[in-house]
Enzyme design. Sequence first.
Site, mmCIF file in Angstrom:
data_model
loop_
_atom_site.group_PDB
_atom_site.id
_atom_site.type_symbol
_atom_site.label_atom_id
_atom_site.label_comp_id
_atom_site.label_asym_id
_atom_site.label_seq_id
_atom_site.Cartn_x
_atom_site.Cartn_y
_atom_site.Cartn_z
ATOM 1 N N GLN A 118 17.526 -1.660 -7.498
ATOM 2 C CA GLN A 118 16.498 -0.794 -8.080
ATOM 3 C C GLN A 118 16.578 -0.826 -9.602
ATOM 4 O O GLN A 118 17.666 -0.879 -10.168
ATOM 5 C CB GLN A 118 16.720 0.639 -7.573
ATOM 6 C CG GLN A 118 15.601 1.597 -7.881
ATOM 7 C CD GLN A 118 15.750 2.908 -7.119
ATOM 8 O OE1 GLN A 118 16.491 2.984 -6.158
ATOM 9 N NE2 GLN A 118 15.049 3.937 -7.555
ATOM 10 N N SER A 150 23.686 -3.337 -4.748
ATOM 11 C CA SER A 150 23.195 -2.070 -4.202
ATOM 12 C C SER A 150 22.064 -2.321 -3.199
ATOM 13 O O SER A 150 22.275 -2.946 -2.159
ATOM 14 C CB SER A 150 22.759 -1.145 -5.350
ATOM 15 O OG SER A 150 22.442 0.141 -4.881
ATOM 16 N N LEU A 151 20.840 -1.887 -3.511
ATOM 17 C CA LEU A 151 19.681 -2.168 -2.657
ATOM 18 C C LEU A 151 19.595 -3.655 -2.304
ATOM 19 O O LEU A 151 19.216 -4.036 -1.191
ATOM 20 C CB LEU A 151 18.410 -1.742 -3.395
ATOM 21 C CG LEU A 151 17.078 -2.341 -2.944
ATOM 22 C CD1 LEU A 151 16.693 -1.811 -1.576
ATOM 23 C CD2 LEU A 151 15.995 -2.063 -3.967
ATOM 24 N N ARG A 193 16.258 4.302 3.682
ATOM 25 C CA ARG A 193 17.260 4.525 2.625
ATOM 26 C C ARG A 193 16.618 5.222 1.424
ATOM 27 O O ARG A 193 17.169 6.189 0.878
ATOM 28 C CB ARG A 193 17.841 3.171 2.209
ATOM 29 C CG ARG A 193 18.907 3.197 1.115
ATOM 30 C CD ARG A 193 19.287 1.753 0.805
ATOM 31 N NE ARG A 193 20.479 1.649 -0.037
ATOM 32 C CZ ARG A 193 20.461 1.529 -1.361
ATOM 33 N NH1 ARG A 193 19.294 1.543 -2.001
ATOM 34 N NH2 ARG A 193 21.589 1.403 -2.040
ATOM 35 N N HIS A 247 25.669 6.062 -5.217
ATOM 36 C CA HIS A 247 27.016 5.523 -4.992
ATOM 37 C C HIS A 247 28.101 6.516 -5.410
ATOM 38 O O HIS A 247 29.077 6.167 -6.081
ATOM 39 C CB HIS A 247 27.183 4.172 -5.692
ATOM 40 C CG HIS A 247 26.187 3.157 -5.207
ATOM 41 N ND1 HIS A 247 26.265 2.596 -3.941
ATOM 42 C CD2 HIS A 247 25.070 2.655 -5.777
ATOM 43 C CE1 HIS A 247 25.237 1.773 -3.779
ATOM 44 N NE2 HIS A 247 24.493 1.805 -4.860
ATOM 45 N N GLN A 301 28.135 2.005 2.082
ATOM 46 C CA GLN A 301 27.681 1.604 0.749
ATOM 47 C C GLN A 301 27.126 2.748 -0.102
ATOM 48 O O GLN A 301 27.369 2.813 -1.304
ATOM 49 C CB GLN A 301 26.625 0.491 0.891
ATOM 50 C CG GLN A 301 26.337 -0.246 -0.403
ATOM 51 C CD GLN A 301 24.862 -0.565 -0.578
ATOM 52 O OE1 GLN A 301 24.006 0.312 -0.530
ATOM 53 N NE2 GLN A 301 24.565 -1.831 -0.780
#
Length: 295
Positions: A9, A88-89, A113, A198, A247
């Site tokens: 992102q 991440s994403l 998500r 996170h 995650q």
Amino acid sequence: MKAFVFPGQGAQFVGMGKDLYDTNPLAKQLFEKANDILGYRITDIMFEGTDEDLRQTKVTQPAVFLHSVISALCMGEDFKPNMTAGHSLGEFSALVAAGALSFEDGLKLVYARAMAMQKACEAAPSTMAAIVGLADDKIEEICAKVNKPGNVVVPANYNCPGQLVISGNVEAINEACALMKEAGAKRALPLKVGGAFHSPLMQPAKDELQEAIEKTEINTPKCPVYQNVDGKPHTEPAEIKENLIAQLTSSVRWTQCVMNMIADGADDFTECGPGKALQGMIGRIDRNVNAHSIE
């Protein structure tokens, strides 16, 4: 060996993917399938919306995912990864590209998500900050000093040497940033994000997403996928699923991912998706490897 990497992102921009849609029949088919799955025309926002439209949670994450995955899938015979990873994403994109997740299931999980994270962000004032020019162990030490129940701050994204993003409650982030500057950080810059990604503050989102992930079929990927939670290669579906669940509340160990990929033979990194952020990070991790975009 060829590694394909996928951004997270923040890489989005208006117009992303339009050239693919206009010139590639497979891309057009996949984008239209995505419109049907999501129940709204995300392509209209991606191609012709405003920056503000694109920043909507329900749009941003699916948009980056779609641009990344469709870019890779439309490479045809040129897409032959020896390994994949995503920031991440981007890990969801990496799993689809490696064949561990179907395109449809990957998109549904990314949308779930995004919505779960938005709810968690609204539950408590929280943010993230980029710390530049300070050793990881010093950042970890300061976070541990400030962090306490109700005042959370933790290392979130290990992006590359000299750049680590912290995550937590607004007050804790501000306190930690002041201490980082005192300790010699070149910059301690709060980011314009909606929440503490996170970090333990994402636990409600993790709980919600866990249910969706557990119901989703994950296949053995055609190449190892280096996952964020430990930076290591994974091919076992049960392990991949467990790491994907963890995650949201765990640190993104991107530096470790890249270093392990290089140690395992990667010398050519292709970034699939919008922006060039990962190329810059990879260059700062190891200047001897070739890092470039899909173009």
